[in-house]
Design a protein around this motif. Structure first.
Motif, PDB file in Angstrom:
ATOM      1  N   ASP A 179      37.234  45.272  41.801  1.00  0.00           N
ATOM      2  CA  ASP A 179      35.938  44.631  42.049  1.00  0.00           C
ATOM      3  C   ASP A 179      35.994  43.118  42.020  1.00  0.00           C
ATOM      4  O   ASP A 179      35.163  42.447  42.616  1.00  0.00           O
ATOM      5  CB  ASP A 179      34.946  45.092  40.971  1.00  0.00           C
ATOM      6  N   SER A 180      36.963  42.561  41.295  1.00  0.00           N
ATOM      7  CA  SER A 180      36.989  41.105  41.083  1.00  0.00           C
ATOM      8  C   SER A 180      38.428  40.657  40.843  1.00  0.00           C
ATOM      9  O   SER A 180      39.325  41.474  40.645  1.00  0.00           O
ATOM     10  CB  SER A 180      36.115  40.724  39.875  1.00  0.00           C
ATOM     11  N   MET A 221      42.233  39.347  40.837  1.00  0.00           N
ATOM     12  CA  MET A 221      43.420  39.690  41.625  1.00  0.00           C
ATOM     13  C   MET A 221      43.255  41.026  42.334  1.00  0.00           C
ATOM     14  O   MET A 221      43.731  41.214  43.464  1.00  0.00           O
ATOM     15  CB  MET A 221      44.662  39.752  40.728  1.00  0.00           C
ATOM     16  N   GLU A 225      30.107  46.716  36.654  1.00  0.00           N
ATOM     17  CA  GLU A 225      30.577  45.799  37.703  1.00  0.00           C
ATOM     18  C   GLU A 225      30.169  46.252  39.106  1.00  0.00           C
ATOM     19  O   GLU A 225      30.729  45.783  40.097  1.00  0.00           O
ATOM     20  CB  GLU A 225      32.107  45.685  37.622  1.00  0.00           C
ATOM     21  N   ASP A 231      35.628  54.458  33.184  1.00  0.00           N
ATOM     22  CA  ASP A 231      36.343  53.765  32.111  1.00  0.00           C
ATOM     23  C   ASP A 231      37.773  54.286  31.976  1.00  0.00           C
ATOM     24  O   ASP A 231      37.988  55.468  31.664  1.00  0.00           O
ATOM     25  CB  ASP A 231      35.573  53.941  30.796  1.00  0.00           C
ATOM     26  N   LEU A 232      38.737  53.400  32.167  1.00  0.00           N
ATOM     27  CA  LEU A 232      40.157  53.786  32.183  1.00  0.00           C
ATOM     28  C   LEU A 232      40.720  54.101  30.800  1.00  0.00           C
ATOM     29  O   LEU A 232      41.859  54.544  30.689  1.00  0.00           O
ATOM     30  CB  LEU A 232      40.997  52.658  32.793  1.00  0.00           C
ATOM     31  N   ASN A 282      46.121  47.153  37.862  1.00  0.00           N
ATOM     32  CA  ASN A 282      45.694  45.756  37.719  1.00  0.00           C
ATOM     33  C   ASN A 282      44.632  45.540  36.641  1.00  0.00           C
ATOM     34  O   ASN A 282      44.526  44.457  36.089  1.00  0.00           O
ATOM     35  CB  ASN A 282      45.178  45.283  39.086  1.00  0.00           C
ATOM     36  N   TYR A 292      46.852  41.104  23.747  1.00  0.00           N
ATOM     37  CA  TYR A 292      46.916  41.080  25.216  1.00  0.00           C
ATOM     38  C   TYR A 292      48.339  40.765  25.705  1.00  0.00           C
ATOM     39  O   TYR A 292      48.874  41.455  26.587  1.00  0.00           O
ATOM     40  CB  TYR A 292      45.925  40.042  25.742  1.00  0.00           C
ATOM     41  N   LYS A 332      51.090  42.725  28.297  1.00  0.00           N
ATOM     42  CA  LYS A 332      51.618  42.192  29.562  1.00  0.00           C
ATOM     43  C   LYS A 332      53.150  42.279  29.579  1.00  0.00           C
ATOM     44  O   LYS A 332      53.749  42.522  30.618  1.00  0.00           O
ATOM     45  CB  LYS A 332      51.125  40.769  29.784  1.00  0.00           C
ATOM     46  N   GLY A 374      49.773  32.942  36.706  1.00  0.00           N
ATOM     47  CA  GLY A 374      49.461  31.929  35.688  1.00  0.00           C
ATOM     48  C   GLY A 374      47.952  31.916  35.490  1.00  0.00           C
ATOM     49  O   GLY A 374      47.299  32.947  35.675  1.00  0.00           O
ATOM     50  N   ILE A 388      44.389  31.912  36.380  1.00  0.00           N
ATOM     51  CA  ILE A 388      43.658  32.182  37.625  1.00  0.00           C
ATOM     52  C   ILE A 388      42.164  32.278  37.298  1.00  0.00           C
ATOM     53  O   ILE A 388      41.785  32.869  36.275  1.00  0.00           O
ATOM     54  CB  ILE A 388      44.140  33.491  38.296  1.00  0.00           C
ATOM     55  N   THR A 438      39.042  33.788  37.171  1.00  0.00           N
ATOM     56  CA  THR A 438      38.492  35.145  37.309  1.00  0.00           C
ATOM     57  C   THR A 438      37.512  35.441  36.161  1.00  0.00           C
ATOM     58  O   THR A 438      37.527  34.754  35.129  1.00  0.00           O
ATOM     59  CB  THR A 438      39.608  36.214  37.258  1.00  0.00           C
ATOM     60  N   GLN A 494      38.380  35.462  32.292  1.00  0.00           N
ATOM     61  CA  GLN A 494      38.469  34.230  31.502  1.00  0.00           C
ATOM     62  C   GLN A 494      37.121  33.779  30.960  1.00  0.00           C
ATOM     63  O   GLN A 494      37.073  33.120  29.928  1.00  0.00           O
ATOM     64  CB  GLN A 494      39.087  33.105  32.360  1.00  0.00           C
TER      65      GLN A 494
HETATM   66  P1  NAD Z   1      39.065  40.496  36.349  1.00  0.00           P
HETATM   67  O1  NAD Z   1      38.116  40.480  35.215  1.00  0.00           O
HETATM   68  O2  NAD Z   1      38.551  40.134  37.667  1.00  0.00           O
HETATM   69  O3  NAD Z   1      39.767  41.906  36.468  1.00  0.00           O
HETATM   70  C1  NAD Z   1      39.984  42.766  35.390  1.00  0.00           C
HETATM   71  C2  NAD Z   1      39.357  44.087  35.727  1.00  0.00           C
HETATM   72  O4  NAD Z   1      39.753  45.057  34.777  1.00  0.00           O
HETATM   73  C3  NAD Z   1      37.841  44.095  35.701  1.00  0.00           C
HETATM   74  O5  NAD Z   1      37.295  43.714  36.938  1.00  0.00           O
HETATM   75  C4  NAD Z   1      37.525  45.535  35.346  1.00  0.00           C
HETATM   76  O6  NAD Z   1      37.139  46.242  36.506  1.00  0.00           O
HETATM   77  C5  NAD Z   1      38.836  46.096  34.863  1.00  0.00           C
HETATM   78  N1  NAD Z   1      38.700  46.758  33.572  1.00  0.00           N
HETATM   79  C6  NAD Z   1      38.765  46.222  32.340  1.00  0.00           C
HETATM   80  N2  NAD Z   1      38.591  47.166  31.408  1.00  0.00           N
HETATM   81  C7  NAD Z   1      38.405  48.342  32.066  1.00  0.00           C
HETATM   82  C8  NAD Z   1      38.181  49.688  31.661  1.00  0.00           C
HETATM   83  N3  NAD Z   1      38.128  50.025  30.364  1.00  0.00           N
HETATM   84  N4  NAD Z   1      38.023  50.623  32.623  1.00  0.00           N
HETATM   85  C9  NAD Z   1      38.074  50.295  33.936  1.00  0.00           C
HETATM   86  N5  NAD Z   1      38.307  49.038  34.376  1.00  0.00           N
HETATM   87  C10 NAD Z   1      38.473  48.092  33.447  1.00  0.00           C
HETATM   88  O7  NAD Z   1      40.241  39.529  35.897  1.00  0.00           O
HETATM   89  P2  NAD Z   1      41.687  39.239  36.520  1.00  0.00           P
HETATM   90  O8  NAD Z   1      42.102  37.997  35.858  1.00  0.00           O
HETATM   91  O9  NAD Z   1      41.697  39.342  37.981  1.00  0.00           O
HETATM   92  O10 NAD Z   1      42.580  40.409  35.927  1.00  0.00           O
HETATM   93  C11 NAD Z   1      43.385  41.228  36.730  1.00  0.00           C
HETATM   94  C12 NAD Z   1      44.783  41.270  36.178  1.00  0.00           C
HETATM   95  O11 NAD Z   1      45.346  39.968  36.197  1.00  0.00           O
HETATM   96  C13 NAD Z   1      44.889  41.752  34.744  1.00  0.00           C
HETATM   97  O12 NAD Z   1      45.957  42.671  34.634  1.00  0.00           O
HETATM   98  C14 NAD Z   1      45.228  40.506  33.967  1.00  0.00           C
HETATM   99  O13 NAD Z   1      45.992  40.793  32.820  1.00  0.00           O
HETATM  100  C15 NAD Z   1      46.038  39.760  34.990  1.00  0.00           C
HETATM  101  N6  NAD Z   1      46.204  38.330  34.762  1.00  0.00           N
HETATM  102  C16 NAD Z   1      45.146  37.483  34.843  1.00  0.00           C
HETATM  103  C17 NAD Z   1      45.348  36.121  34.657  1.00  0.00           C
HETATM  104  C18 NAD Z   1      44.232  35.121  34.754  1.00  0.00           C
HETATM  105  O14 NAD Z   1      44.426  33.957  34.409  1.00  0.00           O
HETATM  106  N7  NAD Z   1      43.071  35.495  35.240  1.00  0.00           N
HETATM  107  C19 NAD Z   1      46.633  35.641  34.366  1.00  0.00           C
HETATM  108  C20 NAD Z   1      47.677  36.543  34.289  1.00  0.00           C
HETATM  109  C21 NAD Z   1      47.456  37.879  34.484  1.00  0.00           C
END
Ligand code: NAD
Ligand code: MG
Length: 334
Positions: free
Chosen positions: A98-99, A101, A124, A148-149, A175, A239, A243, A270, A272, A274, A277
């Protein structure tokens, strides 16, 4: 005050962004050097000024947050990502589609010709609707599978439903994740720890376990890991552990699934811009300076990683397995 307008949605920056956002966004494309068109292609774009840089406004949303309520709104490629048939006929499931990456990957996959199912939390729905509309606008099948995962039975059903509605499954992007900043280990409750482990480690394990028997040779599994796997922050203890686990899982499963012709890789972003954060993933202090300490001096936007997910999924990437591709503005590993 920092820039709060929507981001430019194309590499040829919108007039609105040019007029209203130059100071805070630092748009280098307004200089003649940055605008110089190459003989055969689009204008060169200076990566330093392509997107907003700090300072950002303080902002907080309840977990899991919505991209549509962020200031500025992230760029997931809604206007800017152009496809060229690299994933024609493919069938993809993207968690957290939905949002962030996940959304960038989902949009890019559809523009490259794939049918796409996305999972997200019910809260969402508003973000997810936008993604489903964008997928369908490409003439591709867009399947919305909220839930919910942290629940094993749901994860198993998610894979079955995705495969049934897409008519198969050959791309899986694990993701979705939970990230909450906590100053000390004493601030991480067992409930917090459990929720982070369930979302970030158990769910990809359950989903991959259900998906593998359905995936034909040539399929691809992609884990979103992080620079946190290699250089963890002191306030992201639980967290960052997950990772590192995602990175390890990509490497062990790549070895295990090679004999089935299924590739498994990771993407390590790095900082991002989203919802993760702004909904407890970072302190307000860190958010205001977000990405400013990278060599490029700004956070990345989700669309800047979209091409990596496409490359790891497509047939052309056939020798990449067990790899982790980074995009961190000059900082971080790998
Ligand atoms: P994001 O909030 O857009 O995406 C995370 C998504 O996880 C949410 O949209 C939600 O749908 C899902 N989620 C969380 N808990 C859930 C649950 N219990 N059941 C179902 N869905 C659930 O943020 P993002 O930053 O795009 O995160 C995506 C990936 O990128 C993650 O794996 C995160 O660890 C990784 N990441 C993000 C950053 C950053 O700076 N944003 C940096 C490194 C890695
Ligand atoms: Mg989301």
């Amino acid at each position: 005050m920092s820039e709060t307008k929507d981001l430019p949605q194309d590499s040829t920056l919108s007039r609105r962004a040019m007029v209203g956002g130059v100071a805070a966004v630092g748009i280098a494309a307004s200089t003649p050097a940055a605008e110089a068109a190459t003989p055969a292609g689009p204008a060169l774009v200076d990566p330093r000024g392509k997107y907003p840089k700090p300072p950002f406004d303080k902002q907080e949303q309840p977990w899991p947050g919505l991209a549509r309520d962020m200031r500025p709104r992230p760029d997931h490629g809604e206007q800017s990502y152009k496809g060229s048939g690299r994933l024609r006929g493919r069938k993809a499931l993207v968690t957290g589609g939905d949002s962030g990456m996940g959304r960038a990957a989902a949009i890019a996959f559809a523009r490259e010709g794939a049918d796409v199912a996305i999972n997200y939390l019910p809260a969402e729905e508003a973000d997810a609707r936008e993604v489903i509309d964008l997928i369908r606008r490409e003439g591709r099948k867009g399947v919305a599978l909220p839930g919910d995962l942290r629940d094993e039975a749901f994860c198993t059903k998610l894979v079955a439903d995705a495969a049934a509605q897409l008519g198969g499954l050959d791309i899986l992007v694990n993701n979705a994740a939970r990230q909450q900043t906590k100053p000390t280990i004493g601030d991480i409750s067992s409930e917090d720890f459990d929720a982070t482990m369930k979302t970030n480690i158990y769910a990809p394990f359950w989903i991959t376990k259900a998906a593998v028997p359905r995936m034909p040779p040539g399929s691809a599994i992609i884990m979103t890991t992080s620079e946190q796997a290699y250089d963890p922050s002191k306030d992201l203890v639980d967290y960052a552990m997950t990772k590192a686990a995602n990175m390890s899982f990509a490497k062990s499963m790549a070895k295990q699934l090679a004999e089935k012709g299924i590739r498994v890789n990771g993407v390590a972003p790095g900082p991002i811009w989203t919802p993760l954060q702004v909904s407890g993933g970072a302190t307000q202090e860190k958010l205001q300076k977000f990405g400013g300490d990278t060599p490029l001096g700004r956070p990345g936007q989700p669309v800047e990683l979209a091409g990596i997910y496409v490359q790891l999924a497509e047939n052309a990437g056939s020798y990449a397995t067990g790899q982790v591709y980074g995009a961190a503005g000059g900082s971080g590993q790998p």
